[in-house]
Design a protein around this motif. Structure first.
Motif, mmCIF file in Angstrom:
data_model
loop_
_atom_site.group_PDB
_atom_site.id
_atom_site.type_symbol
_atom_site.label_atom_id
_atom_site.label_comp_id
_atom_site.label_asym_id
_atom_site.label_seq_id
_atom_site.Cartn_x
_atom_site.Cartn_y
_atom_site.Cartn_z
ATOM 1 N N HIS A 19 -26.739 2.916 -16.460
ATOM 2 C CA HIS A 19 -27.658 4.059 -16.579
ATOM 3 C C HIS A 19 -26.999 5.372 -16.167
ATOM 4 N N LYS A 20 -25.676 5.403 -16.163
ATOM 5 C CA LYS A 20 -24.933 6.550 -15.640
ATOM 6 C C LYS A 20 -25.346 7.876 -16.285
ATOM 7 N N SER A 21 -25.431 7.921 -17.594
ATOM 8 C CA SER A 21 -25.757 9.199 -18.247
ATOM 9 C C SER A 21 -27.178 9.650 -17.905
ATOM 10 N N GLU A 22 -28.104 8.709 -17.876
ATOM 11 C CA GLU A 22 -29.483 9.052 -17.509
ATOM 12 C C GLU A 22 -29.562 9.506 -16.047
ATOM 13 N N LEU A 23 -28.851 8.819 -15.162
ATOM 14 C CA LEU A 23 -28.830 9.200 -13.748
ATOM 15 C C LEU A 23 -28.219 10.580 -13.570
ATOM 16 N N ASP A 24 -27.105 10.824 -14.260
ATOM 17 C CA ASP A 24 -26.445 12.122 -14.154
ATOM 18 C C ASP A 24 -27.348 13.242 -14.658
ATOM 19 N N GLU A 68 -28.551 16.209 -12.306
ATOM 20 C CA GLU A 68 -28.230 17.586 -12.672
ATOM 21 C C GLU A 68 -29.484 18.449 -12.798
ATOM 22 N N THR A 69 -30.561 17.864 -13.287
ATOM 23 C CA THR A 69 -31.823 18.588 -13.405
ATOM 24 C C THR A 69 -32.317 19.078 -12.041
ATOM 25 N N ASN A 72 -28.721 25.678 -8.559
ATOM 26 C CA ASN A 72 -27.542 26.543 -8.640
ATOM 27 C C ASN A 72 -26.235 25.779 -8.425
ATOM 28 N N TRP A 73 -26.152 24.619 -9.019
ATOM 29 C CA TRP A 73 -24.971 23.771 -8.854
ATOM 30 C C TRP A 73 -24.785 22.979 -10.132
ATOM 31 N N GLN A 74 -23.564 22.517 -10.376
ATOM 32 C CA GLN A 74 -23.303 21.704 -11.558
ATOM 33 C C GLN A 74 -22.764 20.350 -11.128
ATOM 34 N N LEU A 75 -23.091 19.349 -11.890
ATOM 35 C CA LEU A 75 -22.648 17.985 -11.610
ATOM 36 C C LEU A 75 -21.129 17.912 -11.512
ATOM 37 N N SER A 76 -20.441 18.620 -12.366
ATOM 38 C CA SER A 76 -18.977 18.570 -12.396
ATOM 39 C C SER A 76 -18.342 19.133 -11.118
ATOM 40 N N LEU A 80 -25.380 9.909 -4.647
ATOM 41 C CA LEU A 80 -26.561 10.342 -5.401
ATOM 42 C C LEU A 80 -26.916 9.359 -6.505
ATOM 43 N N ARG A 81 -25.920 8.849 -7.195
ATOM 44 C CA ARG A 81 -26.183 7.894 -8.283
ATOM 45 C C ARG A 81 -26.819 6.609 -7.764
ATOM 46 N N VAL A 82 -26.294 6.088 -6.663
ATOM 47 C CA VAL A 82 -26.854 4.848 -6.100
ATOM 48 C C VAL A 82 -28.316 5.068 -5.726
#
Length: 127
Positions: A50-55, A59-60, A64-68, A78-80
């Protein structure tokens, strides 16, 4: 194995996967001793699937920050936790959030634990 230790092992496996090209099985095997743990497998496999959905969810909820820009340890934490909150009904959001803060204090720093708390609190309230 207690769930805290399982979360820490899952974090370690996911961090390895983030840095190196390896399968979930390889990463799990790298962080486990002789024993196997179903919860570690559930977390690592679930986050990978589910990595893309979690990311996208994480990110949502970044202000004022980006996942990258997140360091890989904080992103893995955060993903866990986001996986537990969104996909595992037997783990209360508050437990996942508190565990993530404590793990961040061990593997990252005080600023990270506050940042992770804010992001996960937003996820818990809005998803």
């Amino acid at each position: 194995m207690k769930r805290r230790e399982a979360r820490e092992r899952a974090l370690q496996a996911l961090f390895q996967m983030e840095l190196n090209e390896m399968t979930t099985d390889q990463a799990i095997q790298n962080v486990m001793d002789e024993e196997q743990d179903d919860y570690v497998e559930t977390l690592v496999t679930g986050v990978a699937e589910h990595k893309s959905e979690l990311d996208q969810t994480i990110e949502t909820h970044l202000d004022n920050w980006q996942l990258s820009r997140l360091n890989k340890v904080d992103l893995s934490i955060l993903r866990v936790s986001a996986f537990e909150m969104l996909f595992l009904e037997d783990v209360p959001d508050r437990v996942s959030l508190n565990e993530s803060i404590e793990i961040a204090k061990i593997y990252s720093d005080e600023k990270a634990s506050k940042f992770i708390n804010g992001v996960l609190a937003n996820i818990a309230q809005n998803d």
